[in-house]
Design a protein around this motif. Sequence first.
Motif, PDB file in Angstrom:
ATOM      1  N   VAL A  27       0.829  -1.209   0.000  1.00 28.75           N
ATOM      2  CA  VAL A  27       0.000   0.000   0.000  1.00 28.75           C
ATOM      3  C   VAL A  27       0.865   1.260   0.000  1.00 28.75           C
ATOM      4  O   VAL A  27       0.543   2.247  -0.653  1.00 28.75           O
ATOM      5  CB  VAL A  27      -0.952  -0.004   1.215  1.00 28.75           C
ATOM      6  N   GLY A  28       1.978   1.219   0.701  1.00 26.19           N
ATOM      7  CA  GLY A  28       2.862   2.389   0.763  1.00 26.19           C
ATOM      8  C   GLY A  28       2.373   3.412   1.769  1.00 26.19           C
ATOM      9  O   GLY A  28       1.211   3.409   2.168  1.00 26.19           O
ATOM     10  N   SER A  29       3.276   4.299   2.173  1.00 28.11           N
ATOM     11  CA  SER A  29       2.921   5.264   3.205  1.00 28.11           C
ATOM     12  C   SER A  29       1.874   6.258   2.714  1.00 28.11           C
ATOM     13  O   SER A  29       0.921   6.571   3.427  1.00 28.11           O
ATOM     14  CB  SER A  29       4.162   6.027   3.666  1.00 28.11           C
ATOM     15  N   ALA A  30       2.018   6.760   1.499  1.00 30.43           N
ATOM     16  CA  ALA A  30       1.029   7.710   0.979  1.00 30.43           C
ATOM     17  C   ALA A  30      -0.330   7.028   0.895  1.00 30.43           C
ATOM     18  O   ALA A  30      -1.341   7.556   1.378  1.00 30.43           O
ATOM     19  CB  ALA A  30       1.465   8.229  -0.385  1.00 30.43           C
ATOM     20  N   SER A  32      -1.487   4.707   2.553  1.00 31.85           N
ATOM     21  CA  SER A  32      -2.053   4.389   3.858  1.00 31.85           C
ATOM     22  C   SER A  32      -2.531   5.626   4.609  1.00 31.85           C
ATOM     23  O   SER A  32      -3.500   5.561   5.354  1.00 31.85           O
ATOM     24  CB  SER A  32      -1.006   3.701   4.742  1.00 31.85           C
ATOM     25  N   PHE A  33      -1.835   6.744   4.447  1.00 26.46           N
ATOM     26  CA  PHE A  33      -2.079   7.890   5.324  1.00 26.46           C
ATOM     27  C   PHE A  33      -2.582   9.146   4.635  1.00 26.46           C
ATOM     28  O   PHE A  33      -3.267   9.960   5.242  1.00 26.46           O
ATOM     29  CB  PHE A  33      -0.791   8.248   6.080  1.00 26.46           C
ATOM     30  N   ASP A  34      -2.206   9.357   3.375  1.00 21.05           N
ATOM     31  CA  ASP A  34      -2.588  10.597   2.704  1.00 21.05           C
ATOM     32  C   ASP A  34      -4.057  10.505   2.274  1.00 21.05           C
ATOM     33  O   ASP A  34      -4.460   9.543   1.627  1.00 21.05           O
ATOM     34  CB  ASP A  34      -1.685  10.806   1.487  1.00 21.05           C
ATOM     35  N   LYS A  38      -5.479   7.676  -0.190  1.00 22.61           N
ATOM     36  CA  LYS A  38      -6.280   6.572   0.353  1.00 22.61           C
ATOM     37  C   LYS A  38      -7.429   6.237  -0.595  1.00 22.61           C
ATOM     38  O   LYS A  38      -7.842   5.078  -0.708  1.00 22.61           O
ATOM     39  CB  LYS A  38      -6.815   6.951   1.736  1.00 22.61           C
ATOM     40  N   THR A  41      -6.091   3.941  -3.131  1.00 23.17           N
ATOM     41  CA  THR A  41      -5.932   2.616  -2.533  1.00 23.17           C
ATOM     42  C   THR A  41      -7.270   1.881  -2.540  1.00 23.17           C
ATOM     43  O   THR A  41      -7.367   0.713  -2.936  1.00 23.17           O
ATOM     44  CB  THR A  41      -5.428   2.747  -1.088  1.00 23.17           C
ATOM     45  N   ARG A  42      -8.319   2.593  -2.113  1.00 21.89           N
ATOM     46  CA  ARG A  42      -9.642   1.964  -2.048  1.00 21.89           C
ATOM     47  C   ARG A  42     -10.142   1.596  -3.443  1.00 21.89           C
ATOM     48  O   ARG A  42     -10.693   0.506  -3.645  1.00 21.89           O
ATOM     49  CB  ARG A  42     -10.633   2.894  -1.341  1.00 21.89           C
ATOM     50  N   TYR A 231       1.923  10.915  -5.498  1.00 23.52           N
ATOM     51  CA  TYR A 231       2.581  12.223  -5.373  1.00 23.52           C
ATOM     52  C   TYR A 231       2.248  13.105  -6.568  1.00 23.52           C
ATOM     53  O   TYR A 231       2.009  14.303  -6.417  1.00 23.52           O
ATOM     54  CB  TYR A 231       4.092  12.051  -5.220  1.00 23.52           C
TER      55      TYR A 231
END
Lengths: 264, 440
Positions: A27-30, A32-34, A38, A41-42, A231
């Motif tokens: 998933v990566g940090s972005a 997961s958190f940005d 997100k 990701t979904r 990004y």
Amino acid sequence: MSNDKLRVPTMGQCMAEGKQPEILFWVGSAGSFDDRAKKITRAFVKILNKANVDFAVLGTEESCTGDVAKRAGNEFLFQMQALMNIEVLNGYGIKKIVTCDPHSYNCLKNEYPGLGGNYEVVHHTQFIQDLINSEKLNVSGSLYKGKRITFHDPCYLGRANNEYNAPREVLKNTDADIVEMKRHKQTALCCGAGGAQMFKEPEKGDKDINVLRTEDALSTKPNIIATGCPYCITMMTDGVKNKEKEDTVKVMDIAEIIATAEEL
Amino acid sequence: MEYLSNILFAIVLVAGIGFFTKNVLRLSRNIKLGRDVDVSDNKSQRWKNMAKIALGQTKMVVRPVAGFLHIIVYVGFIIINLEVLEIIIDGLFGTHRIFALLGSVYNLLIGSFEILAVLVIVAVVIFWIRRNVIRIKRFINPEMKGWPKNDGNIILYIELVLMTLFLTMNAADYQLQLLDAPHYTKAGAFPASQFIASLFSDMSISSLIILERTAWWLHIIGILCFLNYLYYSKHLHILLAFPNTYYGSVEPKGKLNNLEAITKEVKLMMDPSADPFAAPTEDASVPEKFGASDVKDLSWVQLLNAYTCTECGRCTSSCPANLTGKKLSPRKIMMDTRDRLEEVGKNIDANKGVFVDDGKQLLGDYITNEELWACTTCNACVEECPVSISPLSIIQDMRRYLVMEQSAAPVELNNMMSNIENNGAPWPYNQMDRLNWVEE
Ligand code: SF4
Ligand code: SF4
């Protein structure tokens, strides 16, 4: 988008059930958190669920790849992250990884092998293309008919790893008109976020890079600026806002375009 | 007396080649100041790259106008070398147009040399106009002031003069052949110089011979001067493009090397069974310097890159940082590296073979932190370079020095890195929340 619950198994759960998923979704940090990332990701998980892909995520066992530290010059921190992640990945016997972040993709694919992490790594646009080609995913909606989409090549997918076609091939499955910017593929201009720029103010200059790149994109008169990197999404979205075009031009990831086309 | 000109020629030739050899030795000594890297892998891919990029000029044609003109001058250059071979044999043995024994092939050769010479003159004139009249942006960036600008023009003048001498020599020769002058074998075809020859129709045989000999001598002396000019010029690329494309990276552009010395340390740190108070092993006595602050910290391939750079500015003209007015220019990174390396080389020469600290280094005295931090690592410069140079790799190595030896990263980046250390993400979020997106 419908609000059916996403099915997101973790590697830990699979292990407990004695199952080995075919592919790991990094998933990566972005992702997961940005907040914006997100959504990508979904959208990608909706596609995975729709195509019944046997996947899992690391969940709380995932940590930053260390890519951004490496680009900033902190090789120590990068290797600590990498060796930690490799221990987890090898512990689960991971063979294949998919990710929506070209920076993670590049790092896992090119820089982890030298530290003992050998996996087949694919970018989500490549993975979606495979799903379509093998008819596991069918893109039929006509939502994008007559819409103009221009694709911004993420540096770490394009120049860094020579993948220019997969995202474009995927887009061809919608009914949209794909229009190219003057600088595209090998000559595409960076969005301005790479090399750890995402986390700092730019140096003194006469313009911001994302604004220049957004001008490139807007000159194709698009309805949608598509890309394949969290990004790039941030930078281009800011660029579009800077040009006060956010009401007419959307910035979307390939996964979101496909998920909405399919009304997932 | 009879052999005077042969002896003179031999002296000129030996001097020209002698100086050139001296320069080559200096060049290779300077390049070897760099760190060692293993480039013995992927041999067949490397040969292919050299054939395609250096010999086949594949990267040049990406910009069609410059590419087309460059190919003319490039082919002209190679062909000239055949001509030079004949001149050398004639000069040493007192023969005239020795290759004339090739018969009709010779006519074809000389004929095509002439046409190429004319094309080269046309190309050179257009190049000059692009640099000095149209002033294409990549030729007038700040780093192109002074010597680099003059260098670019001097090369064009030299080529113009050499081609004109070549055609004049042929024209006089042709006229002498028409007049049945002794020693001037009837050989060669002169599609271009015949027009110049008509200007000489009133001249006597003796003045024609003087003209022909003068052009011949100036032509070969000019070529030897040019050979020795290379070392001081961006024109070194005509030789170094070949090794440079061979040793250029064969990996995906996104791959940045992992520093091995660090792997050892990190593994030791992470190994729970390692004794932190154990006596240091022998090879740990001199701690390795991480990253690069001066030319000797760079690899020899990076130093070869610096000498190969043609200062064409393709990299800079595609650099997002430079396009938006930042100080960074990848071409300047290469030019600075070469200038500093030259400075270090001269220091060594002046101090009987050992480098005496001059209180200067590449970082700070040539390249500033501001330039280094402006890079987005986008690889546009690497993609553009027609001779497989990676300015990015030097930028990365210097950032490594700034961060790991000097802790001199911008504050925001230090925050980002401590987030990674503490939470495993570049933002201050808890690793335990990594899966929250599923429920949102
Ligand atoms: S990698 Fe850095 S120096 Fe090279 S073009 Fe991109 S921003 Fe410029
Ligand atoms: S690094 Fe390459 S592209 Fe840049 S100026 Fe030198 S030769 Fe040209």
